[in-house]
Scaffold this motif. Structure first.
Motif, PDB file in Angstrom:
ATOM      1  N   UNK A  43       0.785  -1.237   0.000  1.00  9.91           N
ATOM      2  CA  UNK A  43       0.000   0.000   0.000  1.00  9.91           C
ATOM      3  C   UNK A  43       0.817   1.288   0.000  1.00  9.91           C
ATOM      4  N   UNK A  44       1.864   1.413   0.800  1.00  6.91           N
ATOM      5  CA  UNK A  44       2.584   2.688   0.833  1.00  6.91           C
ATOM      6  C   UNK A  44       3.239   3.089  -0.498  1.00  6.91           C
ATOM      7  N   UNK A  45       3.550   2.116  -1.333  1.00 11.24           N
ATOM      8  CA  UNK A  45       4.256   2.446  -2.574  1.00 11.24           C
ATOM      9  C   UNK A  45       3.415   2.259  -3.833  1.00 11.24           C
ATOM     10  N   UNK A  46       2.160   1.854  -3.692  1.00 17.05           N
ATOM     11  CA  UNK A  46       1.353   1.602  -4.886  1.00 17.05           C
ATOM     12  C   UNK A  46       0.570   2.850  -5.295  1.00 17.05           C
ATOM     13  N   UNK A  47       0.210   2.951  -6.567  1.00 15.05           N
ATOM     14  CA  UNK A  47      -0.663   4.059  -6.983  1.00 15.05           C
ATOM     15  C   UNK A  47      -1.999   3.978  -6.246  1.00 15.05           C
ATOM     16  N   UNK A  48      -2.600   5.113  -6.029  1.00 13.45           N
ATOM     17  CA  UNK A  48      -3.866   5.165  -5.306  1.00 13.45           C
ATOM     18  C   UNK A  48      -4.983   4.595  -6.179  1.00 13.45           C
ATOM     19  N   UNK A  49      -5.637   3.527  -5.722  1.00 18.13           N
ATOM     20  CA  UNK A  49      -6.747   2.970  -6.506  1.00 18.13           C
ATOM     21  C   UNK A  49      -8.043   3.756  -6.267  1.00 18.13           C
ATOM     22  N   UNK A  50      -8.847   3.858  -7.321  1.00 15.85           N
ATOM     23  CA  UNK A  50     -10.187   4.436  -7.174  1.00 15.85           C
ATOM     24  C   UNK A  50     -11.096   3.452  -6.457  1.00 15.85           C
ATOM     25  N   UNK A  51     -10.899   2.160  -6.780  1.00 15.38           N
ATOM     26  CA  UNK A  51     -11.769   1.100  -6.262  1.00 15.38           C
ATOM     27  C   UNK A  51     -10.910  -0.076  -5.832  1.00 15.38           C
ATOM     28  N   UNK A  52     -11.294  -0.666  -4.715  1.00 15.85           N
ATOM     29  CA  UNK A  52     -10.649  -1.896  -4.274  1.00 15.85           C
ATOM     30  C   UNK A  52     -11.712  -2.991  -4.293  1.00 15.85           C
ATOM     31  N   UNK A  53     -11.434  -4.017  -5.074  1.00 19.30           N
ATOM     32  CA  UNK A  53     -12.323  -5.169  -5.234  1.00 19.30           C
ATOM     33  C   UNK A  53     -11.736  -6.279  -4.373  1.00 19.30           C
ATOM     34  N   UNK A  54     -12.456  -6.674  -3.319  1.00 22.39           N
ATOM     35  CA  UNK A  54     -11.884  -7.633  -2.383  1.00 22.39           C
ATOM     36  C   UNK A  54     -12.824  -8.784  -2.046  1.00 22.39           C
ATOM     37  N   UNK A  55     -12.212  -9.918  -1.845  1.00 25.81           N
ATOM     38  CA  UNK A  55     -12.911 -11.097  -1.350  1.00 25.81           C
ATOM     39  C   UNK A  55     -13.129 -10.924   0.151  1.00 25.81           C
ATOM     40  N   UNK A  56     -14.021 -11.701   0.713  1.00 25.33           N
ATOM     41  CA  UNK A  56     -14.229 -11.697   2.163  1.00 25.33           C
ATOM     42  C   UNK A  56     -13.410 -12.810   2.798  1.00 25.33           C
ATOM     43  N   UNK A  57     -13.532 -14.024   2.272  1.00 23.13           N
ATOM     44  CA  UNK A  57     -12.839 -15.173   2.846  1.00 23.13           C
ATOM     45  C   UNK A  57     -11.420 -15.265   2.338  1.00 23.13           C
ATOM     46  N   UNK A  58     -10.505 -14.645   3.065  1.00 25.05           N
ATOM     47  CA  UNK A  58      -9.097 -14.621   2.686  1.00 25.05           C
ATOM     48  C   UNK A  58      -8.267 -15.315   3.758  1.00 25.05           C
ATOM     49  N   UNK A  59      -7.088 -15.826   3.400  1.00 27.45           N
ATOM     50  CA  UNK A  59      -6.206 -16.360   4.438  1.00 27.45           C
ATOM     51  C   UNK A  59      -5.720 -15.204   5.316  1.00 27.45           C
ATOM     52  N   UNK A  60      -5.580 -15.444   6.584  1.00 23.81           N
ATOM     53  CA  UNK A  60      -5.174 -14.363   7.486  1.00 23.81           C
ATOM     54  C   UNK A  60      -6.350 -13.440   7.732  1.00 23.81           C
ATOM     55  N   UNK A  61      -6.132 -12.160   7.538  1.00 25.09           N
ATOM     56  CA  UNK A  61      -7.172 -11.159   7.766  1.00 25.09           C
ATOM     57  C   UNK A  61      -8.278 -11.287   6.717  1.00 25.09           C
ATOM     58  N   UNK A  62      -9.529 -11.254   7.168  1.00 31.74           N
ATOM     59  CA  UNK A  62     -10.655 -11.352   6.231  1.00 31.74           C
ATOM     60  C   UNK A  62     -10.894 -10.012   5.537  1.00 31.74           C
ATOM     61  N   UNK A  63     -11.658 -10.061   4.476  1.00 28.50           N
ATOM     62  CA  UNK A  63     -12.027  -8.829   3.790  1.00 28.50           C
ATOM     63  C   UNK A  63     -12.793  -7.875   4.675  1.00 28.50           C
ATOM     64  N   UNK A  64     -13.642  -8.403   5.526  1.00 30.03           N
ATOM     65  CA  UNK A  64     -14.396  -7.546   6.447  1.00 30.03           C
ATOM     66  C   UNK A  64     -13.468  -6.862   7.446  1.00 30.03           C
ATOM     67  N   UNK A  65     -12.504  -7.608   7.959  1.00 28.57           N
ATOM     68  CA  UNK A  65     -11.544  -7.025   8.900  1.00 28.57           C
ATOM     69  C   UNK A  65     -10.660  -5.985   8.220  1.00 28.57           C
ATOM     70  N   UNK A  66     -10.454  -6.146   6.938  1.00 26.01           N
ATOM     71  CA  UNK A  66      -9.560  -5.249   6.213  1.00 26.01           C
ATOM     72  C   UNK A  66     -10.162  -3.926   5.799  1.00 26.01           C
ATOM     73  N   UNK A  67     -11.484  -3.823   5.773  1.00 23.98           N
ATOM     74  CA  UNK A  67     -12.118  -2.581   5.315  1.00 23.98           C
ATOM     75  C   UNK A  67     -11.621  -1.352   6.080  1.00 23.98           C
ATOM     76  N   UNK A  68     -11.565  -1.366   7.415  1.00 26.16           N
ATOM     77  CA  UNK A  68     -11.066  -0.174   8.118  1.00 26.16           C
ATOM     78  C   UNK A  68      -9.623   0.188   7.744  1.00 26.16           C
ATOM     79  N   UNK A  69      -8.812  -0.818   7.420  1.00 30.51           N
ATOM     80  CA  UNK A  69      -7.434  -0.549   7.030  1.00 30.51           C
ATOM     81  C   UNK A  69      -7.359   0.053   5.631  1.00 30.51           C
TER      82      UNK A  69
END
Length: 133
Positions: A43-69
């Protein structure tokens, strides 16, 4: 140009979405990641996305947990969930957390692109099966 980041643990699906979006003339897929942890590392070095398309069921942190980040790193980015979950509780949690769209994984690529365009233009999008619920 609509810039999109994809977070999806299934490599074949992730690559298919990445390639499809880059073939479309009005999209640029600025990153595709197999986990939220990989997304956050880049994230710190990537271009700023207009939209982030994310799955919910991910290994480690879930998509729901990741929304605030996502909102912390890219507060201007819209979030669309792309998932297999069709239960009321998960849908409600995703929307309350800040997702502006909810797509099922069986959504055709062209409809995903249309959903991204709708969201970029200030709208919201749900798979028809979800909206009907």
């Amino acid at each position: 140009m609509i810039t999109v980041a994809v977070i999806e643990d299934m490599e074949d699906s992730r690559e298919a979405i990445h390639q499809f979006l880059n073939w479309e003339t009005d999209f640029s897929c600025v990153g595709s990641f197999g986990s939220f942890e990989a997304f956050l590392k880049a994230a710190p070095s990537m271009p700023v996305p207009d939209i982030i398309l994310t799955d919910i069921g991910l290994p480690g942190m879930s998509g729901l947990e990741g929304i605030p980040l996502i909102e912390k790193h890219f507060p201007q980015a819209d979030i669309i969930m792309l998932t297999v979950y069709q239960d009321y509780e998960t849908i409600y949690k995703a929307l309350c957390a800040g997702a502006v769209g909810y797509l099922l994984k069986n959504t055709p690529m062209q409809r995903i692109a249309d959903a991204l365009r709708d969201v970029k233009n200030g709208g919201s999008y749900m798979s028809p099966q979800i909206a009907r619920m």
